[in-house]
Design a protein around this motif. Structure first.
Motif, PDB file in Angstrom:
ATOM      1  N   ILE A 113       0.385  -1.068   0.417  1.00 27.95           N
ATOM      2  CA  ILE A 113      -0.248   0.057   0.073  1.00 27.95           C
ATOM      3  C   ILE A 113       0.721   1.170  -0.607  1.00 27.95           C
ATOM      4  N   ALA A 114       0.690   1.728  -1.049  1.00 21.80           N
ATOM      5  CA  ALA A 114       1.723   3.381  -1.190  1.00 21.80           C
ATOM      6  C   ALA A 114       0.677   3.939  -0.817  1.00 21.80           C
ATOM      7  N   ASP A 115      -0.150   4.530  -0.697  1.00 23.41           N
ATOM      8  CA  ASP A 115      -0.958   6.221  -0.463  1.00 23.41           C
ATOM      9  C   ASP A 115      -1.876   5.905   0.754  1.00 23.41           C
ATOM     10  N   ASP A 116      -2.150   7.291   1.085  1.00 28.87           N
ATOM     11  CA  ASP A 116      -3.334   7.109   2.501  1.00 28.87           C
ATOM     12  C   ASP A 116      -4.761   6.929   1.857  1.00 28.87           C
ATOM     13  N   ALA A 117      -4.936   6.922   1.237  1.00 32.61           N
ATOM     14  CA  ALA A 117      -6.825   6.821   0.813  1.00 32.61           C
ATOM     15  C   ALA A 117      -6.664   5.475   0.504  1.00 32.61           C
ATOM     16  N   ALA A 118      -5.303   4.143  -0.136  1.00 32.32           N
ATOM     17  CA  ALA A 118      -5.882   3.222  -0.013  1.00 32.32           C
ATOM     18  C   ALA A 118      -5.407   2.367   1.403  1.00 32.32           C
ATOM     19  N   CYS A 119      -4.398   2.939   2.355  1.00 34.73           N
ATOM     20  CA  CYS A 119      -4.154   2.245   3.357  1.00 34.73           C
ATOM     21  C   CYS A 119      -5.705   2.839   4.196  1.00 34.73           C
ATOM     22  N   ARG A 120      -6.198   3.719   4.579  1.00 40.86           N
ATOM     23  CA  ARG A 120      -8.021   4.310   4.786  1.00 40.86           C
ATOM     24  C   ARG A 120      -8.499   3.045   4.374  1.00 40.86           C
ATOM     25  N   ALA A 121      -8.561   2.649   3.696  1.00 39.61           N
ATOM     26  CA  ALA A 121      -9.496   1.767   2.519  1.00 39.61           C
ATOM     27  C   ALA A 121      -9.807   0.136   3.342  1.00 39.61           C
TER      28      ALA A 121
ATOM     29  N   GLY B  93      -6.267   0.470   6.816  1.00 33.48           N
ATOM     30  CA  GLY B  93      -4.608   0.913   8.091  1.00 33.48           C
ATOM     31  C   GLY B  93      -4.806   2.361   8.602  1.00 33.48           C
ATOM     32  N   ARG B  94      -3.748   2.833   9.250  1.00 29.64           N
ATOM     33  CA  ARG B  94      -3.141   3.893   9.767  1.00 29.64           C
ATOM     34  C   ARG B  94      -2.048   4.405   8.660  1.00 29.64           C
ATOM     35  N   TRP B  95      -2.161   5.656   8.076  1.00 27.66           N
ATOM     36  CA  TRP B  95      -1.641   6.032   7.616  1.00 27.66           C
ATOM     37  C   TRP B  95       0.275   6.883   7.157  1.00 27.66           C
ATOM     38  N   MET B  96       1.012   7.022   7.869  1.00 26.96           N
ATOM     39  CA  MET B  96       2.454   7.847   7.954  1.00 26.96           C
ATOM     40  C   MET B  96       3.122   8.092   7.228  1.00 26.96           C
ATOM     41  N   PRO B  97       3.200   9.070   6.825  1.00 25.39           N
ATOM     42  CA  PRO B  97       3.780   9.682   5.809  1.00 25.39           C
ATOM     43  C   PRO B  97       4.887   8.919   5.664  1.00 25.39           C
ATOM     44  N   GLU B  98       5.997   8.918   6.951  1.00 23.54           N
ATOM     45  CA  GLU B  98       7.195   8.915   7.143  1.00 23.54           C
ATOM     46  C   GLU B  98       7.230   8.517   8.982  1.00 23.54           C
ATOM     47  N   LEU B  99       7.793   6.994   8.987  1.00 29.24           N
ATOM     48  CA  LEU B  99       7.977   7.038   9.760  1.00 29.24           C
ATOM     49  C   LEU B  99       9.482   6.668  10.363  1.00 29.24           C
ATOM     50  N   PHE B 100       9.454   7.272  11.377  1.00 26.29           N
ATOM     51  CA  PHE B 100      10.789   8.035  12.387  1.00 26.29           C
ATOM     52  C   PHE B 100      11.396   9.310  11.337  1.00 26.29           C
ATOM     53  N   GLY B 101      12.713   8.927  11.545  1.00 24.97           N
ATOM     54  CA  GLY B 101      13.906   9.745  10.793  1.00 24.97           C
ATOM     55  C   GLY B 101      14.989   9.565  10.133  1.00 24.97           C
ATOM     56  N   TRP B 102      15.786  10.217   9.693  1.00 26.37           N
ATOM     57  CA  TRP B 102      16.872   9.277   9.457  1.00 26.37           C
ATOM     58  C   TRP B 102      17.596   7.478   9.766  1.00 26.37           C
ATOM     59  N   MET B 103      17.845   7.281   9.210  1.00 22.38           N
ATOM     60  CA  MET B 103      19.066   5.964  10.081  1.00 22.38           C
ATOM     61  C   MET B 103      20.085   5.170   9.292  1.00 22.38           C
ATOM     62  N   VAL B 104      21.041   4.697   9.777  1.00 27.67           N
ATOM     63  CA  VAL B 104      21.321   4.039   8.786  1.00 27.67           C
ATOM     64  C   VAL B 104      22.288   3.253   9.874  1.00 27.67           C
ATOM     65  N   HIS B 105      22.312   2.395   9.387  1.00 29.08           N
ATOM     66  CA  HIS B 105      23.017   0.641   9.495  1.00 29.08           C
ATOM     67  C   HIS B 105      24.423   0.623   9.336  1.00 29.08           C
ATOM     68  N   VAL B 106      25.408  -0.551  10.731  1.00 24.08           N
ATOM     69  CA  VAL B 106      27.144  -0.351  10.298  1.00 24.08           C
ATOM     70  C   VAL B 106      26.833  -2.321  10.779  1.00 24.08           C
ATOM     71  N   TRP B 107      27.160  -2.689  10.062  1.00 22.10           N
ATOM     72  CA  TRP B 107      27.408  -4.248   9.875  1.00 22.10           C
ATOM     73  C   TRP B 107      28.863  -4.364  10.445  1.00 22.10           C
ATOM     74  N   PRO B 108      29.219  -4.171  11.337  1.00 20.24           N
ATOM     75  CA  PRO B 108      30.725  -4.114  11.872  1.00 20.24           C
ATOM     76  C   PRO B 108      31.328  -5.309  11.812  1.00 20.24           C
TER      77      PRO B 108
END
Length: 165
Positions: free
Chosen positions: A111-119, A122-137
């Motif tokens: 699901i890629a848009d608010d209308a489809a999510c509500r239909a 679901g609950r639409w979230m344009p952005e979940l959290f902020g920026w992130m970077v992973h390190v696999w040392p």
């Protein structure tokens, strides 16, 4: 923090308790708040990432975060874009209560848009959290150390991704 018990003693707690995932993030709220306020400290990862093998969890990576309003220059100063892949989760449809394992919802959802999510209830979230970077040392292949996903080849380094599936 070689074990979950060590991580918990250091005030990391499981993200999404009660949900078993192949990779578990253990987050330190104090470190997350530091990062949200623009303080990057390589000794304070926001989350430790443990890989599940049956019931056993093995530390495989760390995650650093930054505020969703961080600029490209700020991210580059924290962990250079020339080596790391900063990303964020956007266009996220949270499933309705009680719905599990429905491929339309969640991080890999279709699901890629608010209308489809509500239909779909679901609950639409344009952005979940902020920026992130992973390190696999522990990765031996340098192309995999800064990948978004554990084990993924990260040959095309140096980027910021606004959407991740």
């Amino acid at each position: 923090y070689p074990t979950v018990a060590d991580a918990e003693r250091a005030r990391f707690k499981k993200f999404l308790p009660g949900v078993k995932l192949p990779e578990e993030h253990y987050t330190n709220d104090a470190y997350a708040i530091e990062a949200w306020h623009g303080k990057f400290d390589p000794n304070h990862p926001t989350s430790l990432i443990f890989e599940r093998h049956g019931e056993a969890l093995t530390l495989v990576g760390v995650m650093y975060t930054a505020n969703k309003s961080a600029t490209q220059q700020q991210l580059d100063a924290d962990v250079p874009l020339g080596i790391a892949r900063w990303h964020r989760h956007v266009r996220f449809c949270w499933p309705p209560s009680g719905v599990q394992n429905d491929p339309r919802f969640g991080f890999a959802g279709t699901i890629a848009d608010d209308a489809a999510c509500r239909a779909a209830g679901g609950r639409w979230m344009p952005e979940l959290f902020g920026w992130m970077v992973h390190v696999w040392p522990l990765e031996q292949d340098e192309a995999k150390i800064w990948a978004v996903h554990h084990g993924e080849d990260h040959t095309g380094m140096g980027s910021m991704h606004g959407m991740m599936h």
